[in-house]
Design a protein around this motif. Structure first.
Motif, PDB file in Angstrom:
ATOM      1  N   MET A   1      64.145  25.580 -17.728  1.00 34.96           N
ATOM      2  CA  MET A   1      62.809  25.480 -18.299  1.00 34.96           C
ATOM      3  C   MET A   1      62.907  24.729 -19.623  1.00 34.96           C
ATOM      4  SD  MET A   1      60.091  28.504 -19.222  1.00 34.96           S
ATOM      5  CE  MET A   1      60.082  29.139 -17.568  1.00 34.96           C
ATOM      6  N   SER A   2      62.036  23.755 -19.824  1.00 36.23           N
ATOM      7  CA  SER A   2      62.071  22.965 -21.051  1.00 36.23           C
ATOM      8  C   SER A   2      61.443  23.732 -22.213  1.00 36.23           C
ATOM      9  CB  SER A   2      61.341  21.635 -20.842  1.00 36.23           C
ATOM     10  OG  SER A   2      59.957  21.846 -20.795  1.00 36.23           O
ATOM     11  N   GLU A   3      61.696  23.253 -23.408  1.00 36.86           N
ATOM     12  CA  GLU A   3      61.153  23.910 -24.598  1.00 36.86           C
ATOM     13  C   GLU A   3      59.631  23.851 -24.615  1.00 36.86           C
ATOM     14  OE1 GLU A   3      61.522  23.465 -29.393  1.00 36.86           O
ATOM     15  OE2 GLU A   3      63.296  23.025 -28.179  1.00 36.86           O
ATOM     16  N   ASN A   4      59.032  22.745 -24.137  1.00 36.58           N
ATOM     17  CA  ASN A   4      57.575  22.621 -24.088  1.00 36.58           C
ATOM     18  C   ASN A   4      56.957  23.671 -23.177  1.00 36.58           C
ATOM     19  OD1 ASN A   4      57.379  20.541 -25.895  1.00 36.58           O
ATOM     20  ND2 ASN A   4      57.240  18.943 -24.337  1.00 36.58           N
ATOM     21  N   GLU A   5      57.594  23.915 -22.022  1.00 35.35           N
ATOM     22  CA  GLU A   5      57.068  24.907 -21.098  1.00 35.35           C
ATOM     23  C   GLU A   5      57.139  26.303 -21.692  1.00 35.35           C
ATOM     24  OE1 GLU A   5      57.997  22.979 -16.744  1.00 35.35           O
ATOM     25  OE2 GLU A   5      59.608  24.007 -17.803  1.00 35.35           O
ATOM     26  N   MET A   6      58.165  26.589 -22.459  1.00 33.85           N
ATOM     27  CA  MET A   6      58.315  27.899 -23.067  1.00 33.85           C
ATOM     28  C   MET A   6      57.285  28.133 -24.167  1.00 33.85           C
ATOM     29  SD  MET A   6      62.439  28.116 -23.173  1.00 33.85           S
ATOM     30  CE  MET A   6      62.485  29.632 -24.090  1.00 33.85           C
ATOM     31  N   ASN A   7      56.860  27.073 -24.836  1.00 33.03           N
ATOM     32  CA  ASN A   7      55.920  27.201 -25.944  1.00 33.03           C
ATOM     33  C   ASN A   7      54.463  27.081 -25.510  1.00 33.03           C
ATOM     34  OD1 ASN A   7      57.974  27.574 -27.771  1.00 33.03           O
ATOM     35  ND2 ASN A   7      58.168  25.401 -28.211  1.00 33.03           N
ATOM     36  N   GLU A   8      54.227  26.807 -24.218  1.00 31.75           N
ATOM     37  CA  GLU A   8      52.862  26.668 -23.731  1.00 31.75           C
ATOM     38  C   GLU A   8      52.140  28.005 -23.809  1.00 31.75           C
ATOM     39  OE1 GLU A   8      51.944  25.091 -19.809  1.00 31.75           O
ATOM     40  OE2 GLU A   8      53.158  23.365 -20.340  1.00 31.75           O
ATOM     41  N   THR A   9      50.885  27.964 -24.244  1.00 31.87           N
ATOM     42  CA  THR A   9      50.090  29.182 -24.266  1.00 31.87           C
ATOM     43  C   THR A   9      49.012  29.089 -23.199  1.00 31.87           C
ATOM     44  OG1 THR A   9      48.612  28.260 -25.935  1.00 31.87           O
ATOM     45  CG2 THR A   9      50.469  29.575 -26.718  1.00 31.87           C
ATOM     46  N   VAL A  10      48.622  30.208 -22.692  1.00 24.85           N
ATOM     47  CA  VAL A  10      47.585  30.274 -21.669  1.00 24.85           C
ATOM     48  C   VAL A  10      46.252  30.436 -22.377  1.00 24.85           C
ATOM     49  CG1 VAL A  10      46.793  31.517 -19.652  1.00 24.85           C
ATOM     50  CG2 VAL A  10      49.231  31.330 -20.110  1.00 24.85           C
ATOM     51  N   ASP A  11      45.293  29.581 -22.021  1.00 20.95           N
ATOM     52  CA  ASP A  11      44.002  29.584 -22.702  1.00 20.95           C
ATOM     53  C   ASP A  11      42.946  30.442 -22.012  1.00 20.95           C
ATOM     54  OD1 ASP A  11      45.000  27.911 -24.650  1.00 20.95           O
ATOM     55  OD2 ASP A  11      44.298  26.088 -23.676  1.00 20.95           O
ATOM     56  N   VAL A  12      43.324  31.214 -21.023  1.00 21.99           N
ATOM     57  CA  VAL A  12      42.346  32.075 -20.350  1.00 21.99           C
ATOM     58  C   VAL A  12      42.532  33.513 -20.811  1.00 21.99           C
ATOM     59  CG1 VAL A  12      42.138  30.630 -18.313  1.00 21.99           C
ATOM     60  CG2 VAL A  12      43.824  32.446 -18.347  1.00 21.99           C
ATOM     61  N   LYS A  13      41.456  34.264 -20.728  1.00 15.00           N
ATOM     62  CA  LYS A  13      41.522  35.689 -21.073  1.00 15.00           C
ATOM     63  C   LYS A  13      40.699  36.467 -20.055  1.00 15.00           C
ATOM     64  CE  LYS A  13      37.946  35.078 -24.603  1.00 15.00           C
ATOM     65  NZ  LYS A  13      37.744  33.662 -24.576  1.00 15.00           N
ATOM     66  N   VAL A  14      40.860  37.749 -20.049  1.00 13.64           N
ATOM     67  CA  VAL A  14      40.146  38.616 -19.113  1.00 13.64           C
ATOM     68  C   VAL A  14      38.641  38.403 -19.289  1.00 13.64           C
ATOM     69  CG1 VAL A  14      39.680  41.007 -18.491  1.00 13.64           C
ATOM     70  CG2 VAL A  14      42.005  40.305 -19.079  1.00 13.64           C
ATOM     71  N   GLY A  15      37.952  38.212 -18.172  1.00 14.60           N
ATOM     72  CA  GLY A  15      36.511  37.994 -18.200  1.00 14.60           C
ATOM     73  C   GLY A  15      36.116  36.533 -18.046  1.00 14.60           C
ATOM     74  N   ASP A  16      37.048  35.604 -18.274  1.00 19.21           N
ATOM     75  CA  ASP A  16      36.757  34.177 -18.105  1.00 19.21           C
ATOM     76  C   ASP A  16      36.540  33.857 -16.627  1.00 19.21           C
ATOM     77  OD1 ASP A  16      36.998  33.659 -20.787  1.00 19.21           O
ATOM     78  OD2 ASP A  16      38.993  32.765 -20.649  1.00 19.21           O
ATOM     79  N   VAL A  17      35.777  32.812 -16.370  1.00 17.81           N
ATOM     80  CA  VAL A  17      35.572  32.324 -15.010  1.00 17.81           C
ATOM     81  C   VAL A  17      36.417  31.075 -14.831  1.00 17.81           C
ATOM     82  CG1 VAL A  17      33.899  31.415 -13.355  1.00 17.81           C
ATOM     83  CG2 VAL A  17      33.256  33.292 -14.879  1.00 17.81           C
ATOM     84  N   VAL A  18      37.189  31.036 -13.748  1.00 23.00           N
ATOM     85  CA  VAL A  18      38.040  29.885 -13.451  1.00 23.00           C
ATOM     86  C   VAL A  18      37.645  29.306 -12.102  1.00 23.00           C
ATOM     87  CG1 VAL A  18      39.993  30.726 -14.816  1.00 23.00           C
ATOM     88  CG2 VAL A  18      39.847  31.321 -12.399  1.00 23.00           C
ATOM     89  N   LYS A  19      37.996  28.038 -11.899  1.00 22.10           N
ATOM     90  CA  LYS A  19      37.763  27.376 -10.624  1.00 22.10           C
ATOM     91  C   LYS A  19      39.114  27.172  -9.956  1.00 22.10           C
ATOM     92  CE  LYS A  19      35.387  23.633  -8.414  1.00 22.10           C
ATOM     93  NZ  LYS A  19      34.197  22.834  -8.496  1.00 22.10           N
ATOM     94  N   VAL A  20      39.248  27.635  -8.720  1.00 26.99           N
ATOM     95  CA  VAL A  20      40.494  27.510  -7.974  1.00 26.99           C
ATOM     96  C   VAL A  20      40.654  26.054  -7.543  1.00 26.99           C
ATOM     97  CG1 VAL A  20      41.805  28.327  -5.980  1.00 26.99           C
ATOM     98  CG2 VAL A  20      40.227  29.878  -7.157  1.00 26.99           C
ATOM     99  N   THR A  21      41.829  25.453  -7.832  1.00 26.10           N
ATOM    100  CA  THR A  21      42.052  24.039  -7.527  1.00 26.10           C
ATOM    101  C   THR A  21      43.040  23.813  -6.391  1.00 26.10           C
ATOM    102  OG1 THR A  21      43.773  23.900  -9.219  1.00 26.10           O
ATOM    103  CG2 THR A  21      41.523  23.280  -9.868  1.00 26.10           C
ATOM    104  N   LYS A  22      43.737  24.868  -5.956  1.00 27.95           N
ATOM    105  CA  LYS A  22      44.709  24.730  -4.870  1.00 27.95           C
ATOM    106  C   LYS A  22      44.674  25.967  -3.992  1.00 27.95           C
ATOM    107  CE  LYS A  22      48.013  21.927  -7.420  1.00 27.95           C
ATOM    108  NZ  LYS A  22      49.382  21.812  -7.906  1.00 27.95           N
ATOM    109  N   GLY A  23      45.078  25.787  -2.745  1.00 19.05           N
ATOM    110  CA  GLY A  23      45.233  26.930  -1.849  1.00 19.05           C
ATOM    111  C   GLY A  23      44.028  27.219  -0.983  1.00 19.05           C
ATOM    112  N   GLU A  24      44.068  28.362  -0.353  1.00 20.32           N
ATOM    113  CA  GLU A  24      43.062  28.796   0.613  1.00 20.32           C
ATOM    114  C   GLU A  24      41.664  28.896   0.011  1.00 20.32           C
ATOM    115  OE1 GLU A  24      42.279  32.984   2.867  1.00 20.32           O
ATOM    116  OE2 GLU A  24      44.342  32.270   2.776  1.00 20.32           O
ATOM    117  N   ASN A  25      41.565  29.242  -1.255  1.00 21.19           N
ATOM    118  CA  ASN A  25      40.268  29.441  -1.907  1.00 21.19           C
ATOM    119  C   ASN A  25      39.858  28.268  -2.788  1.00 21.19           C
ATOM    120  OD1 ASN A  25      39.861  32.186  -0.916  1.00 21.19           O
ATOM    121  ND2 ASN A  25      41.649  32.650  -2.165  1.00 21.19           N
ATOM    122  N   LYS A  26      40.402  27.086  -2.527  1.00 19.11           N
ATOM    123  CA  LYS A  26      40.116  25.890  -3.325  1.00 19.11           C
ATOM    124  C   LYS A  26      38.607  25.649  -3.418  1.00 19.11           C
ATOM    125  CE  LYS A  26      41.209  20.998  -3.643  1.00 19.11           C
ATOM    126  NZ  LYS A  26      41.970  19.905  -3.031  1.00 19.11           N
ATOM    127  N   GLY A  27      38.134  25.417  -4.650  1.00 17.96           N
ATOM    128  CA  GLY A  27      36.727  25.147  -4.882  1.00 17.96           C
ATOM    129  C   GLY A  27      35.915  26.380  -5.255  1.00 17.96           C
TER     130      GLY A  27
END
Length: 69
Positions: A1-27
């Motif tokens: 794992m690169s240093e950039n990947e280790m320092n990445e932060t996730v910008d979502v929190k509980v309650g946020d709405v996301v759009k699925v971009t891959k897989g069975e539920n795409k869209g």
């Protein structure tokens, strides 16, 4: 794992709405119910046979934050 990947932060929190971009539920839109290091647990807007909302776990590469909500 690169240093950039280790320092990445996730910008979502509980309650946020996301759009699925891959897989069975795409869209589909889903509500975040838990955030983990490498993934998020979401509740889809689909009913299961028992009447509860479907839930699944998505890798951070499988969704994007829905800015319209």
């Amino acid at each position: 794992m690169s240093e950039n990947e280790m320092n990445e932060t996730v910008d979502v929190k509980v309650g946020d709405v996301v759009k699925v971009t891959k897989g069975e539920n795409k869209g589909d839109n889903a509500k975040v119910i838990a955030v983990y290091t490498n993934s998020v647990a979401v509740e889809l807007n689909k009913l299961q046979k028992d009447g509860t909302l479907a839930r699944t776990v998505l890798n951070h590469k499988e969704y994007e934050l829905d800015k319209s909500e």
